[in-house]
Design a protein around this motif. Structure first.
Motif, PDB file in Angstrom:
ATOM      1  N   ALA A 270       1.106  -1.363  -0.039  1.00 27.59           N
ATOM      2  CA  ALA A 270      -0.376  -0.142   0.029  1.00 27.59           C
ATOM      3  C   ALA A 270       1.147   1.252  -0.083  1.00 27.59           C
ATOM      4  CB  ALA A 270      -0.913   0.152   1.409  1.00 27.59           C
ATOM      5  N   SER A 271       2.272   1.172   0.421  1.00 29.12           N
ATOM      6  CA  SER A 271       3.083   2.357   0.138  1.00 29.12           C
ATOM      7  C   SER A 271       3.519   2.475  -0.865  1.00 29.12           C
ATOM      8  CB  SER A 271       4.287   2.065   1.549  1.00 29.12           C
ATOM      9  OG  SER A 271       4.895   1.228   1.585  1.00 29.12           O
ATOM     10  N   GLY A 272       3.569   1.955  -2.068  1.00 28.22           N
ATOM     11  CA  GLY A 272       4.024   2.335  -3.298  1.00 28.22           C
ATOM     12  C   GLY A 272       3.096   2.604  -4.184  1.00 28.22           C
ATOM     13  N   ARG A 273       3.266   2.179  -5.052  1.00 22.20           N
ATOM     14  CA  ARG A 273       2.509   3.006  -6.852  1.00 22.20           C
ATOM     15  C   ARG A 273       1.620   2.583  -6.460  1.00 22.20           C
ATOM     16  NH1 ARG A 273       5.657   5.133 -11.036  1.00 22.20           N
ATOM     17  NH2 ARG A 273       7.173   5.858 -10.232  1.00 22.20           N
ATOM     18  N   ARG A 274       0.277   3.707  -7.149  1.00 22.35           N
ATOM     19  CA  ARG A 274      -0.682   3.168  -7.223  1.00 22.35           C
ATOM     20  C   ARG A 274      -1.520   3.410  -8.637  1.00 22.35           C
ATOM     21  NH1 ARG A 274      -3.986   4.096  -1.644  1.00 22.35           N
ATOM     22  NH2 ARG A 274      -1.756   4.063  -0.240  1.00 22.35           N
ATOM     23  N   PHE A 275      -3.212   2.601  -8.981  1.00 21.81           N
ATOM     24  CA  PHE A 275      -3.477   2.646 -10.634  1.00 21.81           C
ATOM     25  C   PHE A 275      -4.856   2.072 -10.008  1.00 21.81           C
ATOM     26  CE2 PHE A 275      -4.569   0.974 -13.991  1.00 21.81           C
ATOM     27  CZ  PHE A 275      -3.948   1.596 -15.125  1.00 21.81           C
ATOM     28  N   HIS A 276      -5.401   2.811 -10.602  1.00 22.00           N
ATOM     29  CA  HIS A 276      -7.018   3.061 -10.529  1.00 22.00           C
ATOM     30  C   HIS A 276      -8.265   2.806 -11.646  1.00 22.00           C
ATOM     31  CE1 HIS A 276      -6.271   4.231  -6.061  1.00 22.00           C
ATOM     32  NE2 HIS A 276      -5.879   4.933  -6.426  1.00 22.00           N
ATOM     33  N   THR A 277      -9.461   1.511 -11.470  1.00 22.07           N
ATOM     34  CA  THR A 277     -10.203   1.912 -12.913  1.00 22.07           C
ATOM     35  C   THR A 277     -11.199   1.610 -11.862  1.00 22.07           C
ATOM     36  OG1 THR A 277      -9.732  -0.574 -13.525  1.00 22.07           O
ATOM     37  CG2 THR A 277      -8.103   0.558 -14.269  1.00 22.07           C
ATOM     38  N   GLU A 278     -12.318   1.947 -13.013  1.00 21.36           N
ATOM     39  CA  GLU A 278     -13.211   1.200 -12.132  1.00 21.36           C
ATOM     40  C   GLU A 278     -13.976  -0.033 -11.683  1.00 21.36           C
ATOM     41  OE1 GLU A 278     -14.310   0.988 -16.905  1.00 21.36           O
ATOM     42  OE2 GLU A 278     -13.480   2.882 -14.509  1.00 21.36           O
ATOM     43  N   ARG A 279     -13.055  -0.567 -11.786  1.00 22.35           N
ATOM     44  CA  ARG A 279     -13.037  -2.426 -11.995  1.00 22.35           C
ATOM     45  C   ARG A 279     -12.267  -2.492 -10.164  1.00 22.35           C
ATOM     46  NH1 ARG A 279     -14.074  -1.333 -16.968  1.00 22.35           N
ATOM     47  NH2 ARG A 279     -12.160  -0.995 -17.482  1.00 22.35           N
ATOM     48  N   MET A 280     -11.267  -2.085 -10.885  1.00 28.36           N
ATOM     49  CA  MET A 280     -10.359  -2.565  -9.526  1.00 28.36           C
ATOM     50  C   MET A 280      -8.517  -0.829  -8.907  1.00 28.36           C
ATOM     51  SD  MET A 280      -7.510  -4.849 -12.086  1.00 28.36           S
ATOM     52  CE  MET A 280      -9.099  -4.950 -12.858  1.00 28.36           C
ATOM     53  N   SER A 281      -8.401  -1.793  -8.150  1.00 29.61           N
ATOM     54  CA  SER A 281      -7.451  -0.168  -8.372  1.00 29.61           C
ATOM     55  C   SER A 281      -6.134  -1.638  -7.754  1.00 29.61           C
ATOM     56  CB  SER A 281      -7.754   0.184  -6.190  1.00 29.61           C
ATOM     57  OG  SER A 281      -8.344   1.146  -6.304  1.00 29.61           O
ATOM     58  N   VAL A 282      -5.537  -0.967  -7.844  1.00 27.70           N
ATOM     59  CA  VAL A 282      -3.997  -1.787  -7.877  1.00 27.70           C
ATOM     60  C   VAL A 282      -2.920  -1.439  -7.023  1.00 27.70           C
ATOM     61  CG1 VAL A 282      -1.801  -3.060  -8.907  1.00 27.70           C
ATOM     62  CG2 VAL A 282      -4.289  -3.133  -9.954  1.00 27.70           C
ATOM     63  N   GLN A 283      -2.198  -1.288  -5.723  1.00 21.77           N
ATOM     64  CA  GLN A 283      -1.140  -0.996  -5.334  1.00 21.77           C
ATOM     65  C   GLN A 283       0.470  -2.299  -5.352  1.00 21.77           C
ATOM     66  OE1 GLN A 283      -2.720  -1.455  -1.539  1.00 21.77           O
ATOM     67  NE2 GLN A 283      -4.275   0.272  -1.875  1.00 21.77           N
ATOM     68  N   ALA A 284       1.156  -1.200  -5.329  1.00 19.29           N
ATOM     69  CA  ALA A 284       2.062  -2.590  -5.582  1.00 19.29           C
ATOM     70  C   ALA A 284       3.823  -1.471  -4.902  1.00 19.29           C
ATOM     71  CB  ALA A 284       2.616  -2.531  -7.517  1.00 19.29           C
ATOM     72  N   ARG A 285       4.615  -2.671  -4.930  1.00 16.32           N
ATOM     73  CA  ARG A 285       5.795  -2.171  -4.277  1.00 16.32           C
ATOM     74  C   ARG A 285       6.920  -2.930  -4.217  1.00 16.32           C
ATOM     75  NH1 ARG A 285       8.769  -3.400   0.638  1.00 16.32           N
ATOM     76  NH2 ARG A 285       7.614  -5.155   1.033  1.00 16.32           N
ATOM     77  N   LEU A 286       8.224  -2.431  -5.242  1.00 12.08           N
ATOM     78  CA  LEU A 286       8.901  -3.343  -5.557  1.00 12.08           C
ATOM     79  C   LEU A 286      10.128  -3.197  -4.579  1.00 12.08           C
ATOM     80  CD1 LEU A 286       9.836  -0.385  -8.418  1.00 12.08           C
ATOM     81  CD2 LEU A 286       8.532  -2.641  -9.139  1.00 12.08           C
ATOM     82  N   ARG A 287      10.865  -4.506  -5.003  1.00 15.37           N
ATOM     83  CA  ARG A 287      11.328  -5.283  -3.671  1.00 15.37           C
ATOM     84  C   ARG A 287      12.762  -4.863  -4.735  1.00 15.37           C
ATOM     85  NH1 ARG A 287      10.490  -9.721  -3.833  1.00 15.37           N
ATOM     86  NH2 ARG A 287       8.419 -10.220  -5.153  1.00 15.37           N
ATOM     87  N   GLU A 288      13.851  -5.230  -3.939  1.00 16.66           N
ATOM     88  CA  GLU A 288      15.616  -5.350  -4.331  1.00 16.66           C
ATOM     89  C   GLU A 288      16.458  -6.062  -3.970  1.00 16.66           C
ATOM     90  OE1 GLU A 288      16.493  -2.354  -5.657  1.00 16.66           O
ATOM     91  OE2 GLU A 288      14.611  -1.155  -5.337  1.00 16.66           O
ATOM     92  N   GLY A 289      16.311  -6.569  -5.102  1.00 20.52           N
ATOM     93  CA  GLY A 289      16.955  -7.904  -5.446  1.00 20.52           C
ATOM     94  C   GLY A 289      16.175  -9.650  -4.856  1.00 20.52           C
ATOM     95  N   SER A 290      15.849  -9.126  -4.084  1.00 20.45           N
ATOM     96  CA  SER A 290      15.208 -10.464  -3.271  1.00 20.45           C
ATOM     97  C   SER A 290      14.783 -11.799  -4.419  1.00 20.45           C
ATOM     98  CB  SER A 290      13.564 -10.386  -2.986  1.00 20.45           C
ATOM     99  OG  SER A 290      12.869  -9.675  -3.816  1.00 20.45           O
ATOM    100  N   GLY A 291      14.653 -11.489  -5.309  1.00 23.41           N
ATOM    101  CA  GLY A 291      14.946 -12.974  -6.272  1.00 23.41           C
ATOM    102  C   GLY A 291      13.889 -13.535  -6.132  1.00 23.41           C
ATOM    103  N   LEU A 292      12.468 -13.397  -5.542  1.00 23.61           N
ATOM    104  CA  LEU A 292      10.500 -13.951  -5.921  1.00 23.61           C
ATOM    105  C   LEU A 292      10.226 -13.772  -6.803  1.00 23.61           C
ATOM    106  CD1 LEU A 292      10.208 -13.657  -2.189  1.00 23.61           C
ATOM    107  CD2 LEU A 292      11.644 -15.465  -2.877  1.00 23.61           C
ATOM    108  N   GLY A 293      10.371 -12.808  -7.758  1.00 20.53           N
ATOM    109  CA  GLY A 293      10.234 -12.455  -9.021  1.00 20.53           C
ATOM    110  C   GLY A 293       8.612 -11.544  -8.290  1.00 20.53           C
ATOM    111  N   LEU A 294       7.061 -11.546  -9.482  1.00 15.95           N
ATOM    112  CA  LEU A 294       6.098 -10.858  -8.799  1.00 15.95           C
ATOM    113  C   LEU A 294       5.384 -11.774  -8.013  1.00 15.95           C
ATOM    114  CD1 LEU A 294       5.045  -7.994 -10.359  1.00 15.95           C
ATOM    115  CD2 LEU A 294       4.027  -9.382 -11.965  1.00 15.95           C
ATOM    116  N   ARG A 295       4.702 -11.193  -6.789  1.00 13.65           N
ATOM    117  CA  ARG A 295       3.551 -11.335  -5.805  1.00 13.65           C
ATOM    118  C   ARG A 295       2.656 -11.046  -5.868  1.00 13.65           C
ATOM    119  NH1 ARG A 295       6.916 -13.099  -0.467  1.00 13.65           N
ATOM    120  NH2 ARG A 295       6.634 -10.758  -0.201  1.00 13.65           N
TER     121      ARG A 295
END
Length: 144
Positions: A23-48
């Motif tokens: 929730a502390s990262g970037r946000r994107f909104h449409t009428e169908r959804m809101s998306v929040q994301a935080r980039l992680r530095e070098g964890s190697g876990l990929g997209l979660r």
């Protein structure tokens, strides 16, 4: 007959601190959804991904159906972003129930493009100089 699962493996967020951190990262909104994301530095876990649908949206069956539709759209939308280390939280809204599936995939792609951008460094031109004001005065105060 079910299709075999794709090789693409997107991780899942299961712990509340991961949702709160996203929730502390970037946000994107449409009428169908809101998306929040935080980039992680070098964890190697990929997209979660984590999915949230509040009780205000509807009964449990409707909320579960929204989450199922999002889970089905994620592999198609996240394919190009799977190697980015980021935690993404999708907050679903009721309009997902009636939306075309291709539109959901398009919304998720646009959201991922926006929220997984690396933060740009602030330019030195936009920042005011950090030198102290003349005559020992405090900034923002006038003594007239």
């Amino acid at each position: 007959m079910r299709e075999p699962r794709a090789e693409l493996s997107l991780g899942r967020l299961t712990k509340r601190p991961d949702f709160v951190a996203a929730a502390s990262g970037r946000r994107f909104h449409t009428e169908r959804m809101s998306v929040q994301a935080r980039l992680r530095e070098g964890s190697g876990l990929g997209l979660r991904f984590g999915l949230t649908v509040t009780k205000r949206v509807g009964h449990a069956t409707e909320r579960n159906r929204i989450k199922r539709r999002l889970r089905a759209a994620l592999p198609a939308a996240g394919r190009d972003y799977a190697n980015i280390d980021a935690d993404v939280v999708i907050i679903g809204r009721r309009d997902i129930l009636s939306a075309d599936f291709d539109l959901l995939i398009d919304d998720l792609r646009r959201a991922l493009r926006t929220v997984t951008k690396p933060k740009s460094a602030p330019s030195a031109e936009r920042r005011p100089p950090s030198s102290p004001p003349p005559n020992g005065e405090r900034r923002g105060h006038s003594h007239a």
